[in-house]
Design a protein around this motif. Sequence first.
Motif, PDB file in Angstrom:
ATOM      1  N   ALA A   4     102.646  84.426  45.750  1.00  0.00           N
ATOM      2  CA  ALA A   4     102.791  83.504  44.624  1.00  0.00           C
ATOM      3  C   ALA A   4     103.664  82.365  45.110  1.00  0.00           C
ATOM      4  O   ALA A   4     104.774  82.592  45.599  1.00  0.00           O
ATOM      5  CB  ALA A   4     103.408  84.201  43.424  1.00  0.00           C
ATOM      6  N   TRP A   5     103.174  81.138  44.973  1.00  0.00           N
ATOM      7  CA  TRP A   5     103.883  79.971  45.489  1.00  0.00           C
ATOM      8  C   TRP A   5     103.896  78.905  44.414  1.00  0.00           C
ATOM      9  O   TRP A   5     102.885  78.666  43.751  1.00  0.00           O
ATOM     10  CB  TRP A   5     103.176  79.482  46.752  1.00  0.00           C
ATOM     11  CG  TRP A   5     103.669  78.198  47.302  1.00  0.00           C
ATOM     12  CD1 TRP A   5     104.915  77.922  47.757  1.00  0.00           C
ATOM     13  CD2 TRP A   5     102.910  76.999  47.463  1.00  0.00           C
ATOM     14  NE1 TRP A   5     104.983  76.634  48.204  1.00  0.00           N
ATOM     15  CE2 TRP A   5     103.752  76.035  48.037  1.00  0.00           C
ATOM     16  CE3 TRP A   5     101.599  76.641  47.193  1.00  0.00           C
ATOM     17  CZ2 TRP A   5     103.341  74.753  48.327  1.00  0.00           C
ATOM     18  CZ3 TRP A   5     101.183  75.371  47.489  1.00  0.00           C
ATOM     19  CH2 TRP A   5     102.061  74.439  48.050  1.00  0.00           C
ATOM     20  N   ARG A   6     105.033  78.269  44.233  1.00  0.00           N
ATOM     21  CA  ARG A   6     105.144  77.239  43.197  1.00  0.00           C
ATOM     22  C   ARG A   6     104.998  75.872  43.830  1.00  0.00           C
ATOM     23  O   ARG A   6     105.839  75.427  44.586  1.00  0.00           O
ATOM     24  CB  ARG A   6     106.478  77.332  42.474  1.00  0.00           C
ATOM     25  CG  ARG A   6     106.581  76.307  41.380  1.00  0.00           C
ATOM     26  CD  ARG A   6     107.742  76.610  40.459  1.00  0.00           C
ATOM     27  NE  ARG A   6     107.806  75.616  39.422  1.00  0.00           N
ATOM     28  CZ  ARG A   6     107.262  75.742  38.219  1.00  0.00           C
ATOM     29  NH1 ARG A   6     106.625  76.844  37.928  1.00  0.00           N
ATOM     30  NH2 ARG A   6     107.372  74.790  37.331  1.00  0.00           N
ATOM     31  N   ASP A   7     103.890  75.189  43.485  1.00  0.00           N
ATOM     32  CA  ASP A   7     103.659  73.813  43.903  1.00  0.00           C
ATOM     33  C   ASP A   7     103.868  72.970  42.655  1.00  0.00           C
ATOM     34  O   ASP A   7     104.977  72.879  42.162  1.00  0.00           O
ATOM     35  CB  ASP A   7     102.252  73.681  44.477  1.00  0.00           C
ATOM     36  CG  ASP A   7     101.984  72.338  45.104  1.00  0.00           C
ATOM     37  OD1 ASP A   7     102.945  71.671  45.501  1.00  0.00           O
ATOM     38  OD2 ASP A   7     100.812  71.948  45.195  1.00  0.00           O
ATOM     39  N   LYS A   8     102.838  72.346  42.126  1.00  0.00           N
ATOM     40  CA  LYS A   8     102.952  71.688  40.822  1.00  0.00           C
ATOM     41  C   LYS A   8     102.963  72.739  39.729  1.00  0.00           C
ATOM     42  O   LYS A   8     103.545  72.561  38.681  1.00  0.00           O
ATOM     43  CB  LYS A   8     101.798  70.712  40.612  1.00  0.00           C
ATOM     44  CG  LYS A   8     101.852  69.528  41.548  1.00  0.00           C
ATOM     45  CD  LYS A   8     100.684  68.615  41.330  1.00  0.00           C
ATOM     46  CE  LYS A   8     100.699  67.478  42.325  1.00  0.00           C
ATOM     47  NZ  LYS A   8      99.509  66.660  42.228  1.00  0.00           N
ATOM     48  N   ARG A   9     102.276  73.815  39.961  1.00  0.00           N
ATOM     49  CA  ARG A   9     102.271  74.975  39.076  1.00  0.00           C
ATOM     50  C   ARG A   9     102.221  76.204  39.964  1.00  0.00           C
ATOM     51  O   ARG A   9     102.079  76.083  41.174  1.00  0.00           O
ATOM     52  CB  ARG A   9     101.094  74.915  38.100  1.00  0.00           C
ATOM     53  CG  ARG A   9      99.732  74.846  38.742  1.00  0.00           C
ATOM     54  CD  ARG A   9      98.616  74.655  37.737  1.00  0.00           C
ATOM     55  NE  ARG A   9      98.612  73.360  37.112  1.00  0.00           N
ATOM     56  CZ  ARG A   9      97.986  72.292  37.583  1.00  0.00           C
ATOM     57  NH1 ARG A   9      97.329  72.355  38.701  1.00  0.00           N
ATOM     58  NH2 ARG A   9      98.010  71.161  36.936  1.00  0.00           N
ATOM     59  N   ILE A  10     102.312  77.371  39.406  1.00  0.00           N
ATOM     60  CA  ILE A  10     102.328  78.591  40.205  1.00  0.00           C
ATOM     61  C   ILE A  10     100.925  78.863  40.730  1.00  0.00           C
ATOM     62  O   ILE A  10      99.947  78.881  39.977  1.00  0.00           O
ATOM     63  CB  ILE A  10     102.844  79.778  39.385  1.00  0.00           C
ATOM     64  CG1 ILE A  10     104.305  79.548  39.009  1.00  0.00           C
ATOM     65  CG2 ILE A  10     102.694  81.075  40.171  1.00  0.00           C
ATOM     66  CD1 ILE A  10     104.890  80.607  38.110  1.00  0.00           C
ATOM     67  N   VAL A  11     100.821  79.073  42.049  1.00  0.00           N
ATOM     68  CA  VAL A  11      99.551  79.365  42.716  1.00  0.00           C
ATOM     69  C   VAL A  11      99.652  80.773  43.277  1.00  0.00           C
ATOM     70  O   VAL A  11     100.584  81.081  44.026  1.00  0.00           O
ATOM     71  CB  VAL A  11      99.286  78.357  43.860  1.00  0.00           C
ATOM     72  CG1 VAL A  11      98.004  78.690  44.576  1.00  0.00           C
ATOM     73  CG2 VAL A  11      99.268  76.943  43.334  1.00  0.00           C
ATOM     74  N   THR A  12      98.712  81.641  42.907  1.00  0.00           N
ATOM     75  CA  THR A  12      98.702  82.993  43.452  1.00  0.00           C
ATOM     76  C   THR A  12      97.512  83.117  44.388  1.00  0.00           C
ATOM     77  O   THR A  12      96.398  82.692  44.056  1.00  0.00           O
ATOM     78  CB  THR A  12      98.605  84.053  42.332  1.00  0.00           C
ATOM     79  OG1 THR A  12      97.522  83.736  41.477  1.00  0.00           O
ATOM     80  CG2 THR A  12      99.878  84.107  41.531  1.00  0.00           C
ATOM     81  N   LYS A  39     103.737  74.246  53.080  1.00  0.00           N
ATOM     82  CA  LYS A  39     102.763  75.029  52.326  1.00  0.00           C
ATOM     83  C   LYS A  39     102.535  76.349  53.037  1.00  0.00           C
ATOM     84  O   LYS A  39     102.610  76.420  54.269  1.00  0.00           O
ATOM     85  CB  LYS A  39     101.415  74.300  52.277  1.00  0.00           C
ATOM     86  CG  LYS A  39     101.268  73.271  51.228  1.00  0.00           C
ATOM     87  CD  LYS A  39      99.829  72.788  51.205  1.00  0.00           C
ATOM     88  CE  LYS A  39      99.587  71.825  50.091  1.00  0.00           C
ATOM     89  NZ  LYS A  39      98.209  71.374  50.047  1.00  0.00           N
TER      90      LYS A  39
END
Length: 158
Positions: A4-12, A39
């Motif tokens: 789970a990575w937070r960019d503009k929103r959380i990306v799983t 990234k």
Amino acid sequence: MLLAWRDKRIVTLLSNWHNAGMITTNRFIRCGTNEVIEKPSVAVGYTKSMGGVDRADQYASSYCVLRMSLKWRKLFFWGMKMSIINSYILYKTVQHNKNEKALTHLKYRKILVDQLVGDFRQERTRVCTSISEIRLNGKLHIMRKGPKRDCVVCSTRK
């Protein structure tokens, strides 16, 4: 690996191929500048190898045109949305093959709408009577206090 990575929103992301390493990449910002960010290698690999269905889903989530309506209207607007997305993907492919810069998705949609509307726009004619003079009738309009707030003059209540 589940990431789970937070960019503009959380990306799983879920992968059995990549590791949790980070890669330095450039992000293009709207004003034309580049920003260097870190990234996960999973996200970079996915973006590099994502296919047509993933791209279509990405474009479809950008500008939603579906509204609450009858089922046949939803089906019509879904078909229209997918036609626009497919035409944009084809346009980008042709521009890439010509080694020319493609328009953004939003700019493409705006030009397409302008072409579809064409000369069907009609200027609104406005009546130049003063509606406020008719509505006010030369009286002072004061809002009533209480649970039902309305104008003393315009109200149907006594």
